[in-house]
Design an enzyme around this catalytic site. Sequence first.
Site, short mmCIF file in Angstrom:
data_model
loop_
_atom_site.label_atom_id
_atom_site.label_comp_id
_atom_site.label_asym_id
_atom_site.label_seq_id
_atom_site.Cartn_x
_atom_site.Cartn_y
_atom_site.Cartn_z
N PHE A 153 0.85 -1.18 0.00
CA PHE A 153 0.00 0.00 0.00
C PHE A 153 0.89 1.23 0.00
O PHE A 153 1.58 1.51 0.97
CB PHE A 153 -0.93 0.05 1.21
CG PHE A 153 -1.84 1.25 1.17
CD1 PHE A 153 -3.00 1.23 0.41
CD2 PHE A 153 -1.51 2.41 1.83
CE1 PHE A 153 -3.83 2.34 0.34
CE2 PHE A 153 -2.34 3.54 1.76
CZ PHE A 153 -3.49 3.49 1.02
N ASP A 238 9.57 2.90 1.59
CA ASP A 238 8.39 3.70 1.91
C ASP A 238 8.19 3.62 3.42
O ASP A 238 7.63 2.67 3.94
CB ASP A 238 7.17 3.15 1.17
CG ASP A 238 5.88 3.92 1.47
OD1 ASP A 238 5.87 4.68 2.46
OD2 ASP A 238 4.90 3.74 0.74
N LYS A 267 3.14 11.57 6.58
CA LYS A 267 2.31 11.41 7.78
C LYS A 267 2.87 12.15 8.98
O LYS A 267 2.64 13.34 9.14
CB LYS A 267 2.06 9.94 8.04
CG LYS A 267 1.19 9.28 6.96
CD LYS A 267 0.64 7.96 7.39
CE LYS A 267 -0.13 7.26 6.27
NZ LYS A 267 -1.32 8.00 5.80
#
Length: 415
Positions: A153, A238, A267
Amino acid sequence: MTTTDTHGRPHPSAATQLHLSLAETAIAHNYEPLPVVLASGQGAWVTDVDGHRYLDCLAGYSALNFGHGHPRLTAAAQEQLARLTLTSRAFHNDRLGPFCRDLAELAGMDLVLPMNTGAEAVETALKVARKWGYERKGVAPDRATVIVADGNFHGRTTTIVSFSTDPVAREGFGPFTPGFRTVPYGDSAALEAAVDENTVAVLLEPIQGEAGVLLPPPGYLQAVRDVCTRENVLFIADEIQSGLGRTGTTFACEAEDVTPDIYVLGKALGGGIVPVSAVVSRHDVLDVIRPGSHGSTFGGNPLSAAVGHAVVELLRTGEYQARAAELGERLRGRLDELVGHGAVAVRSRGLWAGIDLDPALMTGRQACLRLLDRRILAKDTHGSTIRLAPPLVMEPTQLDWLCDQLTEALTRPTG
């Protein structure tokens, strides 16, 4: 007298119902939120429109690593709001340079390419890798390929869902972007076999978050690093969810003492206040980007840079990383007790956990609704799994209360 619905849950109040109705009629249905309407937050706690307090154990998918309303982060944002919020990159601003310098130092890299959202940073890293492949590795034009892992994801843009293995994320969004090869997550032999003369990068999550906090087998990240070094391929990590203290180290790759060629961050980099993301790498990689080849109006804006710089300052001391590691041990000990008592498997690192429930007992969504009734906010994924990612500012007593409530939600009959 409070009335309840057919599942024994209290009917929403008028204030809550108003917002739920607006969500139904005015907001596109790209999410299915739990039926709670939040109005304020402080530290690990949030409060809904009716004044009920909940322990936030999702932390904005790790965007709120430092909790709600962290005083140093809100002070940085408020001070910058009064000074300057946006210039575009047509001009310099006095916040971006110090932020990028210190973020690069934190990551042990040279340069930072600032962006806004996590998906935007992933897209940026893919562009950088392709250009690097053509200019530095000598891959033939338009032949570059990137190896990815199943269960990944990395966002939901058109290019990213092109290599997603989640049918819900892909269905109805083709035609898809070519240039990606998918291999099983955790299988370094399959990854090595997929490399050829056109491979420019391997893009991986050191821990797969959306998949249910899946940890790779020991030695996998080092094996990936070795393959990439040997084959002259970029290793893109990531760390949008796993990075910046979540797993007990600054970056999850540190668990195997591995340094990728590119970090993709987001984030928590924005402190839960503004969207901030970044691609962080060396000169030989990021120097392929030149004026006009990539950009963003809001990327690197002074407000984001001020908040991001404050986040870097919080991480420099190692306090939050150590806190996540210590509390993570405490959390894992309590979660292991649930195996065989509502849970069939538990995976965790630091303050990040995936709990596979016995599907014969309840779904992940049902478990999250039970936790909601107990004033705990968590999120389900893939049917029978729930994820926990509490803020790193959580107190030990709060963590114990979370585990008590989770235990009762999984083992105590309803009704």
